[in-house]
Design a protein around this motif. Structure first.
Motif, mmCIF file in Angstrom:
data_model
loop_
_atom_site.group_PDB
_atom_site.id
_atom_site.type_symbol
_atom_site.label_atom_id
_atom_site.label_comp_id
_atom_site.label_asym_id
_atom_site.label_seq_id
_atom_site.Cartn_x
_atom_site.Cartn_y
_atom_site.Cartn_z
ATOM 1 N N ALA A 1 0.950 -0.790 0.286
ATOM 2 C CA ALA A 1 0.182 0.160 -0.023
ATOM 3 C C ALA A 1 0.972 1.103 -0.038
ATOM 4 N N ARG A 2 1.800 0.554 1.108
ATOM 5 C CA ARG A 2 2.594 3.061 0.654
ATOM 6 C C ARG A 2 3.783 2.511 -0.613
ATOM 7 N N ARG A 3 4.135 1.442 -1.520
ATOM 8 C CA ARG A 3 4.496 1.273 -2.449
ATOM 9 C C ARG A 3 3.956 2.084 -3.764
ATOM 10 N N THR A 4 2.407 2.102 -3.629
ATOM 11 C CA THR A 4 1.424 1.668 -4.317
ATOM 12 C C THR A 4 1.214 3.999 -3.596
ATOM 13 N N ALA A 5 1.227 4.391 -2.905
ATOM 14 C CA ALA A 5 0.837 5.968 -2.518
ATOM 15 C C ALA A 5 2.456 6.138 -2.683
ATOM 16 N N LEU A 6 3.088 6.161 -2.608
ATOM 17 C CA LEU A 6 4.736 6.464 -3.477
ATOM 18 C C LEU A 6 4.695 6.863 -4.913
ATOM 19 N N LEU A 7 3.957 5.447 -5.997
ATOM 20 C CA LEU A 7 4.013 5.563 -7.712
ATOM 21 C C LEU A 7 3.087 6.656 -7.585
ATOM 22 N N ASP A 8 1.869 6.549 -6.958
ATOM 23 C CA ASP A 8 0.981 7.549 -7.415
ATOM 24 C C ASP A 8 1.497 8.956 -6.858
ATOM 25 N N ALA A 9 1.687 9.388 -5.487
ATOM 26 C CA ALA A 9 3.063 11.005 -5.874
ATOM 27 C C ALA A 9 3.719 11.196 -6.919
ATOM 28 N N ALA A 10 4.695 10.027 -7.463
ATOM 29 C CA ALA A 10 5.819 10.188 -8.156
ATOM 30 C C ALA A 10 5.124 9.837 -9.840
ATOM 31 N N ILE A 11 4.097 10.194 -9.950
ATOM 32 C CA ILE A 11 3.385 10.238 -11.249
ATOM 33 C C ILE A 11 2.445 11.235 -11.226
ATOM 34 N N MET B 1 5.880 3.120 -15.047
ATOM 35 C CA MET B 1 5.146 2.571 -16.162
ATOM 36 C C MET B 1 4.165 1.407 -15.853
ATOM 37 N N GLY B 2 4.405 1.003 -14.852
ATOM 38 C CA GLY B 2 3.794 -0.327 -14.500
ATOM 39 C C GLY B 2 2.446 0.442 -13.668
ATOM 40 N N ARG B 3 2.595 0.915 -13.247
ATOM 41 C CA ARG B 3 1.586 1.642 -11.908
ATOM 42 C C ARG B 3 0.884 1.712 -13.384
ATOM 43 N N THR B 4 1.214 3.068 -14.386
ATOM 44 C CA THR B 4 0.235 3.958 -14.889
ATOM 45 C C THR B 4 -0.308 2.807 -15.555
ATOM 46 N N ARG B 5 -0.097 1.809 -15.805
ATOM 47 C CA ARG B 5 -1.003 0.932 -16.740
ATOM 48 C C ARG B 5 -2.275 0.272 -15.830
ATOM 49 N N GLU B 6 -1.715 -0.075 -14.653
ATOM 50 C CA GLU B 6 -2.472 -0.205 -13.823
ATOM 51 C C GLU B 6 -3.807 0.968 -13.677
ATOM 52 N N ARG B 7 -3.888 2.547 -13.524
ATOM 53 C CA ARG B 7 -4.294 3.119 -13.432
ATOM 54 C C ARG B 7 -5.003 3.545 -14.990
ATOM 55 N N SER C 1 -3.067 12.925 -15.707
ATOM 56 C CA SER C 1 -2.005 12.618 -14.686
ATOM 57 C C SER C 1 -0.665 11.661 -14.745
ATOM 58 N N SER C 2 -1.684 10.225 -15.247
ATOM 59 C CA SER C 2 -0.456 9.002 -15.799
ATOM 60 C C SER C 2 -0.247 9.639 -16.752
ATOM 61 N N HIS C 3 -1.335 9.634 -17.852
ATOM 62 C CA HIS C 3 -0.657 10.238 -19.450
ATOM 63 C C HIS C 3 0.381 10.813 -19.184
ATOM 64 N N LEU C 4 -0.213 11.741 -18.744
ATOM 65 C CA LEU C 4 0.776 12.884 -18.988
ATOM 66 C C LEU C 4 2.086 12.730 -18.368
ATOM 67 N N PHE D 1 7.893 -1.862 -22.818
ATOM 68 C CA PHE D 1 6.709 -1.524 -22.373
ATOM 69 C C PHE D 1 6.258 -1.401 -23.096
ATOM 70 N N LEU D 2 6.079 -0.353 -23.957
ATOM 71 C CA LEU D 2 4.860 0.159 -24.935
ATOM 72 C C LEU D 2 4.974 -1.036 -26.105
#
Length: 193
Positions: free
Chosen positions: A6-16, A58-64, A101-104, A126-127
Motif C-alpha cells: 500500500a505504501r509503495r502504491t501511494a509513493l508511485l501515485d505521488a511520483a505520477i 510505468m507499471g503503475r500507470t498501466r494499473e491506473r 496525470s497518468s497520461h502526462l 513496455f510500450l
C-alpha cells in the motif's frame, strides 16, 4: 527494500503526480516523499534509485489506466463492429480524461527516454508489450480491421490524446465522437463480400 504494497502504491501515485506536474526534472525521491506526505527518505526505502522509480511508474500507470474489468466485460457483450470499436475508443478518451496525470507522466517518460538509454530500452519493451496486447485483444475479439489498421488506429488515437491533454483548444471546434468515428471507419475498412 521495504515491502508494504500500500505504501509503495501511494509513493508511485505521488511520483505520477509529480512527474505530470513538474516534469522529469522535478521528479526526485525527495519530491515523491513530499507529495506522498511521508517522512523524508521513505521513497529511498522503496526504490533503489530514480531509474527504479521510473520503471515502476510505468507499471503503475498501466494499473491506473487499465479499463475496469466489469465495465469492459459489459462493453464487450456487443457484437464486434465499428460501433463497438468507436465505443472502446471513446471509453479510452474518458479514462484518459479521468486520469490525466497518468497520461502526462507517460509523456514525460517518453521524453526522458530520449535522453536516457536505459529508460529508452525499458520503455520500448513496455510500450511494445502494450501495443501487442492491445492489437491481440482487438483481433482476438473479431473486431474490424487487420493488424496494420489496428496499429494505425493506435497511432491516431495517441495523437488525439496528446492534443487533448496538451492543447485541448485545438480540437475544441471539432466533435470528438465524430473524429473518432472517422478514424475507425477510415482506418478499419469494412470487409467486402
Amino acid at each position: 527494500m521495504r515491502q508494504n504494497p500500500a505504501r509503495r502504491t501511494a509513493l508511485l501515485d505521488a511520483a505520477i503526480e509529480v512527474l505530470a506536474r513538474e516534469g522529469s526534472r522535478g521528479l526526485t525521491l525527495r519530491a515523491v516523499d513530499k507529495e506522498a506526505a511521508v517522512p523524508t527518505g521513505t521513497a529511498s526505502n522503496y526504490f533503489a534509485d530514480r531509474a527504479d522509480l521510473l520503471a515502476q511508474v510505468m507499471g503503475r500507470t498501466r494499473e491506473r489506466l487499465t479499463p475496469d474489468p466489469a465495465e469492459l466485460a459489459g462493453t464487450m457483450t456487443a457484437e464486434p463492429s465499428h460501433e463497438l470499436v468507436r465505443t472502446l475508443m471513446l471509453q479510452l478518451v474518458e479514462r484518459m480524461r479521468r486520469d490525466r496525470s497518468s497520461h502526462l507522466a507517460m509523456l514525460e517518460l517518453r521524453l526522458e527516454a530520449t535522453r536516457r538509454p536505459e529508460l529508452h530500452t525499458e520503455l520500448t519493451r513496455f510500450l511494445s508489450a502494450e501495443l501487442d496486447a492491445n492489437t491481440d485483444f482487438h483481433l482476438g475479439r473479431g473486431l474490424p480491421g487487420d493488424r496494420t489498421g489496428v496499429i494505425l488506429l493506435y497511432l491516431a488515437m495517441l495523437g488525439l490524446i496528446v492534443d487533448d491533454l496538451t492543447v485541448p483548444e485545438l480540437l475544441a471546434p471539432h466533435r470528438l465522437d465524430a473524429l473518432i468515428d472517422a478514424l475507425v471507419t477510415r482506418l478499419l475498412p469494412r470487409k467486402t463480400a
